[in-house]
Design an enzyme around this catalytic site. Structure first.
Site, PDB file in Angstrom:
ATOM      1  N   SER A  49      -3.389  -0.208 -11.021  1.00 38.13           N
ATOM      2  CA  SER A  49      -2.618  -1.067 -10.126  1.00 38.13           C
ATOM      3  C   SER A  49      -1.508  -1.821 -10.862  1.00 38.13           C
ATOM      4  CB  SER A  49      -3.552  -2.071  -9.439  1.00 38.13           C
ATOM      5  OG  SER A  49      -4.442  -1.414  -8.560  1.00 38.13           O
ATOM      6  N   ARG A  51       4.072   5.891   0.345  1.00 38.69           N
ATOM      7  CA  ARG A  51       3.011   5.255   1.131  1.00 38.69           C
ATOM      8  C   ARG A  51       3.090   5.626   2.606  1.00 38.69           C
ATOM      9  NH1 ARG A  51       3.937   0.003  -2.608  1.00 38.69           N
ATOM     10  NH2 ARG A  51       2.478   0.649  -4.246  1.00 38.69           N
ATOM     11  N   ARG A  81     -22.079  17.705  24.399  1.00 36.53           N
ATOM     12  CA  ARG A  81     -23.473  17.422  24.085  1.00 36.53           C
ATOM     13  C   ARG A  81     -24.130  16.597  25.193  1.00 36.53           C
ATOM     14  NH1 ARG A  81     -27.874  18.734  20.686  1.00 36.53           N
ATOM     15  NH2 ARG A  81     -29.051  16.841  20.218  1.00 36.53           N
ATOM     16  N   GLU A 116      -1.741   5.769  -4.556  1.00 34.38           N
ATOM     17  CA  GLU A 116      -0.398   5.262  -4.221  1.00 34.38           C
ATOM     18  C   GLU A 116      -0.426   3.790  -3.815  1.00 34.38           C
ATOM     19  OE1 GLU A 116       2.373   7.806  -2.233  1.00 34.38           O
ATOM     20  OE2 GLU A 116       1.289   9.593  -2.871  1.00 34.38           O
ATOM     21  N   THR A 129      -3.612   0.611  -4.042  1.00 27.90           N
ATOM     22  CA  THR A 129      -4.847   0.266  -3.344  1.00 27.90           C
ATOM     23  C   THR A 129      -4.550  -0.636  -2.140  1.00 27.90           C
ATOM     24  OG1 THR A 129      -5.196  -1.721  -4.669  1.00 27.90           O
ATOM     25  CG2 THR A 129      -6.146   0.336  -5.516  1.00 27.90           C
ATOM     26  N   GLU A 136      -5.630  -3.530  -1.730  1.00 28.41           N
ATOM     27  CA  GLU A 136      -5.345  -4.862  -2.263  1.00 28.41           C
ATOM     28  C   GLU A 136      -3.882  -4.984  -2.692  1.00 28.41           C
ATOM     29  OE1 GLU A 136      -9.547  -4.074  -2.131  1.00 28.41           O
ATOM     30  OE2 GLU A 136      -7.928  -2.935  -3.080  1.00 28.41           O
TER      31      GLU A 136
END
Length: 385
Positions: free
Chosen positions: A133, A244, A269, A364, A366, A368
């Site tokens: 980072s 990004r 289902r 590319e 995080t 954060e």
């Protein structure tokens, strides 16, 4: 006002990508994931369809398309095969875009023309064992030797690491200048001193060609530097801002693919005498998936629209990646729950999408880091950037 009305050309691109994903990628995707097998034939067909240089000017062999067409195609391919879609994203958003925007005419003629057509595959080499980072902490060095740089160091987690012919390498040339002493260099994979480590055994995107790359006294001609001396860090950050958007589109595709599989299964289902989609517990899951995925789609399309209209899109791209990757994780887990025991086995695909989803919150930048980018822009007082 943003108009997301799609043109006939954009819709045609979306449909072509969907047909390719369903007819070419889907039949072999489970085996390639299980065997960690790079998708040689599939990637060749992607190149033939023009998916590896979509936004590059036709004079350099590209498709000359807009960012919206690119994210539409990437979303459809990501619904099925994210090992192929991440190769597509890196080659388009990082390598081709970086060279076309910041490279010299000589560099474009020599490298971009081959990368845009898929004759060559590119790799973007930024991450290191001790520089993730915090991209300013580059240990890879490019020492100025007069007419060339001497490149030494290690890059890891490199997508297309073994299949690529060209590497865009970020390296430190003057440590005293910190990020202003970093350069971006074009390195050919077969040059002396370039060596490729073993393929990484990953949780998801297992067929993607992820490797460590080592550079040992590699001579890089000065004409292979991108931009002015010291431009490398700025180059990396600008290229990643566009990249990004591609990863956001990938995350959107993962979430949307899981939703489509969940909806189909829930309508077919039956339990307690009716399709499980008619039971509130499942119906509400589908409602949440549809709502949050559509919100992610709008953020992704907004960032692509802003790029196409020459508006500052860094913040928009970070928002799109942050939100879409969160929805990819959230709703692939829900898809497994909707399918129950079937969701837990490879045959029904959602377990693979769940594994693929996690990396969209990491590479590319995080989640954060995306919050850091967004918050810094807010503090500057910008509305959109």
């Amino acid at each position: 006002m943003i108009d997301f009305s799609l043109t006939e050309e954009q819709l045609a691109v979306k449909e072509a990508a969907r047909e390719f994903a369903q007819s070419v990628l889907l039949p072999t995707v489970i085996d390639r994931d299980r065997e960690m097998r790079w998708s040689t034939d599939e990637i060749k067909q992607m190149a033939e369809m023009g998916f590896l240089g979509m936004m590059v000017d036709p004079k350099y062999g590209g498709g000359g398309m807009d960012a919206m067409s690119y994210v539409l195609a990437l979303e459809e391919i990501s619904k099925v095969d994210n090992s192929c879609s991440v190769l597509m994203s890196v080659n388009n958003s990082l390598v081709c875009a970086g060279l076309e925007t910041y490279g010299s005419e000589e560099q474009k003629q020599k490298y971009l023309t081959k990368l845009a057509t898929g004759e060559w595959i590119g790799a973007f080499c930024l991450s290191e064992p001790e520089a993730g980072s915090d991209a300013t902490m580059q240990r890879t060095t490019a020492v100025d030797m007069g007419d060339h740089y001497l490149l030494n160091g290690t890059k890891n987690w490199i997508t297309n690491g073994n299949c690529s012919s060209v590497h865009l390498v970020i390296a430190q040339s003057d440590k005293s200048q910190r990020h202003r002493g970093i350069n971006a260099l074009i390195v050919e994979a077969d040059w002396p001193g370039v060596s490729i480590g073993a393929k990484e055994d990953k949780l998801g995107i297992r067929a993607s060609d992820t490797h460590t790359i080592m550079y040992n006294d590699v001579k890089v001609p000065k004409e292979n530097r991108i931009g002015d001396d010291g431009f490398g860090f700025k180059f990396a950050m600008k290229v990643l801002a566009g990249g990004r958007i591609g990863i956001a589109a990938q995350a959107l595709g993962i979430a949307a693919g899981a939703y489509e599989l969940s909806k189909t299964y829930a309508l077919e289902r039956e339990a307690f005498g009716k399709p499980i989609a008619q039971h509130q517990a499942i119906a509400f899951k589908l409602a949440d998936m549809d709502t949050f995925i559509e919100a992610a789609r709008l953020l992704v399309y907004r960032s692509a629209w802003m790029k196409d209209h020459d508006q500052a899109y860094t913040r928009a791209g970070s928002m799109a990646k942050l939100y879409a990757s969160a929805q990819a994780m959230r709703h692939t887990v829900e898809a497994v729950q909707v399918l129950g025991g079937y969701g837990y086995v490879k045959e029904y695909h959602v377990e693979r999408l769940m594994r693929d989803a996690k990396i969209t919150q990491i590479y590319e930048g995080t989640s954060e880091i995306q919050k850091l980018v967004i918050s810094r822009d807010i503090v500057k007082g910008n509305l959109y950037s």
